[in-house]
Design a protein around this motif. Structure first.
Motif, PDB file in Angstrom:
ATOM      1  N   GLU A  88       3.359  -3.979   7.464  1.00 63.15           N
ATOM      2  CA  GLU A  88       4.776  -3.988   7.807  1.00 63.15           C
ATOM      3  C   GLU A  88       5.405  -2.773   7.123  1.00 63.15           C
ATOM      4  OE1 GLU A  88       6.470  -7.764   6.806  1.00 63.15           O
ATOM      5  OE2 GLU A  88       8.456  -6.917   6.457  1.00 63.15           O
ATOM      6  N   PRO A  89       6.059  -1.887   7.862  1.00 60.04           N
ATOM      7  CA  PRO A  89       6.640  -0.692   7.259  1.00 60.04           C
ATOM      8  C   PRO A  89       7.686  -1.054   6.205  1.00 60.04           C
ATOM      9  CG  PRO A  89       6.681  -0.555   9.657  1.00 60.04           C
ATOM     10  CD  PRO A  89       6.302  -1.950   9.317  1.00 60.04           C
ATOM     11  N   VAL A  90       7.620  -0.377   5.049  1.00 58.61           N
ATOM     12  CA  VAL A  90       8.555  -0.649   3.956  1.00 58.61           C
ATOM     13  C   VAL A  90       9.348   0.597   3.584  1.00 58.61           C
ATOM     14  CG1 VAL A  90       8.706  -1.255   1.497  1.00 58.61           C
ATOM     15  CG2 VAL A  90       7.198  -2.558   3.011  1.00 58.61           C
ATOM     16  N   GLU A  91       8.678   1.749   3.572  1.00 57.49           N
ATOM     17  CA  GLU A  91       9.358   2.995   3.219  1.00 57.49           C
ATOM     18  C   GLU A  91       8.675   4.158   3.926  1.00 57.49           C
ATOM     19  OE1 GLU A  91      10.077   3.391  -1.004  1.00 57.49           O
ATOM     20  OE2 GLU A  91      10.428   5.543  -0.805  1.00 57.49           O
ATOM     21  N   GLY A  92       9.467   5.179   4.267  1.00 57.90           N
ATOM     22  CA  GLY A  92       8.916   6.345   4.967  1.00 57.90           C
ATOM     23  C   GLY A  92       8.813   6.110   6.462  1.00 57.90           C
ATOM     24  N   VAL A  93       9.693   5.251   6.973  1.00 53.67           N
ATOM     25  CA  VAL A  93       9.594   4.837   8.375  1.00 53.67           C
ATOM     26  C   VAL A  93       9.735   6.007   9.348  1.00 53.67           C
ATOM     27  CG1 VAL A  93      10.638   3.391  10.158  1.00 53.67           C
ATOM     28  CG2 VAL A  93      10.370   2.511   7.846  1.00 53.67           C
ATOM     29  N   SER A  94      10.605   6.956   9.026  1.00 56.46           N
ATOM     30  CA  SER A  94      10.790   8.057   9.978  1.00 56.46           C
ATOM     31  C   SER A  94       9.524   8.912  10.079  1.00 56.46           C
ATOM     32  CB  SER A  94      11.995   8.918   9.585  1.00 56.46           C
ATOM     33  OG  SER A  94      11.812   9.465   8.308  1.00 56.46           O
ATOM     34  N   PHE A  95       8.829   9.105   8.947  1.00 55.80           N
ATOM     35  CA  PHE A  95       7.541   9.814   8.973  1.00 55.80           C
ATOM     36  C   PHE A  95       6.525   9.054   9.828  1.00 55.80           C
ATOM     37  CE2 PHE A  95       3.276  10.710   7.487  1.00 55.80           C
ATOM     38  CZ  PHE A  95       3.261  12.074   7.261  1.00 55.80           C
ATOM     39  N   MET A  96       6.498   7.768   9.654  1.00 49.74           N
ATOM     40  CA  MET A  96       5.555   6.930  10.417  1.00 49.74           C
ATOM     41  C   MET A  96       5.857   6.987  11.903  1.00 49.74           C
ATOM     42  SD  MET A  96       5.532   3.648   7.863  1.00 49.74           S
ATOM     43  CE  MET A  96       4.895   3.749   6.190  1.00 49.74           C
ATOM     44  N   GLU A  97       7.131   6.947  12.236  1.00 50.26           N
ATOM     45  CA  GLU A  97       7.524   7.011  13.647  1.00 50.26           C
ATOM     46  C   GLU A  97       7.075   8.325  14.271  1.00 50.26           C
ATOM     47  OE1 GLU A  97      11.563   4.238  13.551  1.00 50.26           O
ATOM     48  OE2 GLU A  97      11.741   6.421  13.440  1.00 50.26           O
TER      49      GLU A  97
ATOM     50  N   PHE B   2       0.855  -1.187   0.000  1.00 52.69           N
ATOM     51  CA  PHE B   2       0.000   0.000   0.000  1.00 52.69           C
ATOM     52  C   PHE B   2       0.895   1.243   0.000  1.00 52.69           C
ATOM     53  CE2 PHE B   2      -2.387   3.352   2.127  1.00 52.69           C
ATOM     54  CZ  PHE B   2      -3.616   3.295   1.483  1.00 52.69           C
ATOM     55  N   VAL B   3       0.604   2.185  -0.908  1.00 53.02           N
ATOM     56  CA  VAL B   3       1.472   3.349  -1.084  1.00 53.02           C
ATOM     57  C   VAL B   3       0.695   4.652  -0.964  1.00 53.02           C
ATOM     58  CG1 VAL B   3       3.147   4.485  -2.607  1.00 53.02           C
ATOM     59  CG2 VAL B   3       2.866   1.998  -2.712  1.00 53.02           C
ATOM     60  N   ARG B   4       1.283   5.617  -0.262  1.00 50.69           N
ATOM     61  CA  ARG B   4       0.778   6.987  -0.288  1.00 50.69           C
ATOM     62  C   ARG B   4       1.953   7.905  -0.613  1.00 50.69           C
ATOM     63  NH1 ARG B   4      -2.611  10.679   4.127  1.00 50.69           N
ATOM     64  NH2 ARG B   4      -3.261  12.131   2.506  1.00 50.69           N
ATOM     65  N   ILE B   5       1.736   8.829  -1.545  1.00 46.81           N
ATOM     66  CA  ILE B   5       2.761   9.820  -1.838  1.00 46.81           C
ATOM     67  C   ILE B   5       2.229  11.187  -1.441  1.00 46.81           C
ATOM     68  CG2 ILE B   5       4.204  10.866  -3.610  1.00 46.81           C
ATOM     69  CD1 ILE B   5       4.176   8.218  -5.068  1.00 46.81           C
ATOM     70  N   LEU B   6       2.898  11.797  -0.471  1.00 47.90           N
ATOM     71  CA  LEU B   6       2.478  13.088   0.060  1.00 47.90           C
ATOM     72  C   LEU B   6       3.254  14.211  -0.606  1.00 47.90           C
ATOM     73  CD1 LEU B   6       2.253  12.130   3.830  1.00 47.90           C
ATOM     74  CD2 LEU B   6       0.375  12.976   2.420  1.00 47.90           C
ATOM     75  N   PRO B   7       2.714  15.430  -0.585  1.00 48.80           N
ATOM     76  CA  PRO B   7       3.438  16.581  -1.126  1.00 48.80           C
ATOM     77  C   PRO B   7       4.837  16.667  -0.527  1.00 48.80           C
ATOM     78  CG  PRO B   7       1.222  17.225  -0.471  1.00 48.80           C
ATOM     79  CD  PRO B   7       1.395  15.799  -0.037  1.00 48.80           C
ATOM     80  N   GLY B   8       5.813  17.042  -1.340  1.00 48.18           N
ATOM     81  CA  GLY B   8       7.194  17.055  -0.876  1.00 48.18           C
ATOM     82  C   GLY B   8       7.863  15.723  -1.174  1.00 48.18           C
ATOM     83  N   ASN B   9       7.196  14.924  -2.009  1.00 48.64           N
ATOM     84  CA  ASN B   9       7.690  13.604  -2.386  1.00 48.64           C
ATOM     85  C   ASN B   9       8.002  12.708  -1.185  1.00 48.64           C
ATOM     86  OD1 ASN B   9       8.150  11.726  -4.391  1.00 48.64           O
ATOM     87  ND2 ASN B   9      10.351  12.143  -4.440  1.00 48.64           N
ATOM     88  N   ILE B  10       7.144  12.807  -0.173  1.00 49.15           N
ATOM     89  CA  ILE B  10       7.249  11.874   0.957  1.00 49.15           C
ATOM     90  C   ILE B  10       6.536  10.590   0.550  1.00 49.15           C
ATOM     91  CG2 ILE B  10       6.651  11.473   3.365  1.00 49.15           C
ATOM     92  CD1 ILE B  10       6.594  14.558   3.668  1.00 49.15           C
ATOM     93  N   ARG B  11       7.318   9.524   0.453  1.00 49.44           N
ATOM     94  CA  ARG B  11       6.761   8.255  -0.014  1.00 49.44           C
ATOM     95  C   ARG B  11       6.575   7.308   1.167  1.00 49.44           C
ATOM     96  NH1 ARG B  11       8.050   7.284  -5.337  1.00 49.44           N
ATOM     97  NH2 ARG B  11       8.613   5.135  -4.940  1.00 49.44           N
TER      98      ARG B  11
END
Length: 198
Positions: A104-113, A25-34
């Motif tokens: 399971e976190p795959v990318e953007g872990v610091s944003f999620m944290e 599952f993918v979300r791309i936020l403004p600022g290219n936060i993936r």
DNA sequence: AGCGTGATCTTT
DNA sequence: AAGATCACGCTG
């Protein structure tokens, strides 16, 4: 991997709940936060036959998105604090959805944290309220589909049957006996619920 | 194992 | 209008 098209979601809800396991599952936020998460736990909710489904007594203001085309997101707010993310299934004007219960976190872990206020990796998205928070999903996402540039799901190789477990659903009072919760066996990001596994 | 929290649904 | 329920998560 390629993005899943509408056709992928055009399958009975219970099958879709299994097919979604392992997909990204993918979300791309403004600022290219993936943000990317691998789906490891789901639950099926199916129209009128299912007393635990929001649509079991017909259309209401809240459940209307469940009647939209497969691949639409149905997001609602509950318990005064949590957003739940569902992916709509079943043909248009027929209600059904798959609740995404853990990833399971795959990318953007610091944003999620940051969203979650914890750095314990197995605690980031091991529950439906948790994963919505990690992805910053709220009611403004209700009704968006998974075929745009903000939200989509990436394909992944199908899982061998023996890796998929089933159990009763979590946190409901009606229709408790149905084994409509699906999860990847032995995955540490699956939520900890009181369930009897099959 | 108890409780916060507020929208939604049911019953009056 | 009021009461019950709720596809949960956190504390202790």
């Amino acid at each position: 991997m390629e993005r899943l098209k509408r056709q992928f979601y055009e399958t009975p809800t219970l099958e879709l709940a299994e097919k979604l396991l392992g997909k990204i599952f993918v979300r791309i936020l403004p600022g290219n936060i993936r943000l990317k998460g691998r789906i490891v736990e789901t639950e099926a909710y199916l129209g009128q036959q299912d007393e635990a489904c929001h649509a079991w007594r017909g259309r209401t203001a809240r459940n209307q998105m469940m009647y939209r085309a497969p691949g639409t997101m149905y997001v609602y707010f509950t318990y005064g604090s949590h957003y739940m993310l569902n992916i709509v299934s079943e043909p248009e004007n027929s209600a059904g959805a798959v609740l995404i219960r853990a990833m399971e976190p795959v990318e953007g872990v610091s944003f999620m944290e940051e969203q979650r206020g914890t750095a314990i990796i197995t605690n980031l998205m091991s529950g439906p309220g948790k994963l919505a928070k990690a992805f910053a999903i709220d009611v403004s996402c209700n009704g968006k589909d998974l075929f745009g540039e903000e939200f989509f799901v990436e394909d992944a190789p199908p899982l061998p049957k023996e890796m998929i477990g089933s159990s009763n659903r979590v946190g409901i009072s009606r229709s408790r006996e149905l084994p409509w919760r699906k999860f990847i066996r032995n995955n540490p990001h699956v939520s900890k619920g009181n369930v009897t596994c099959v």
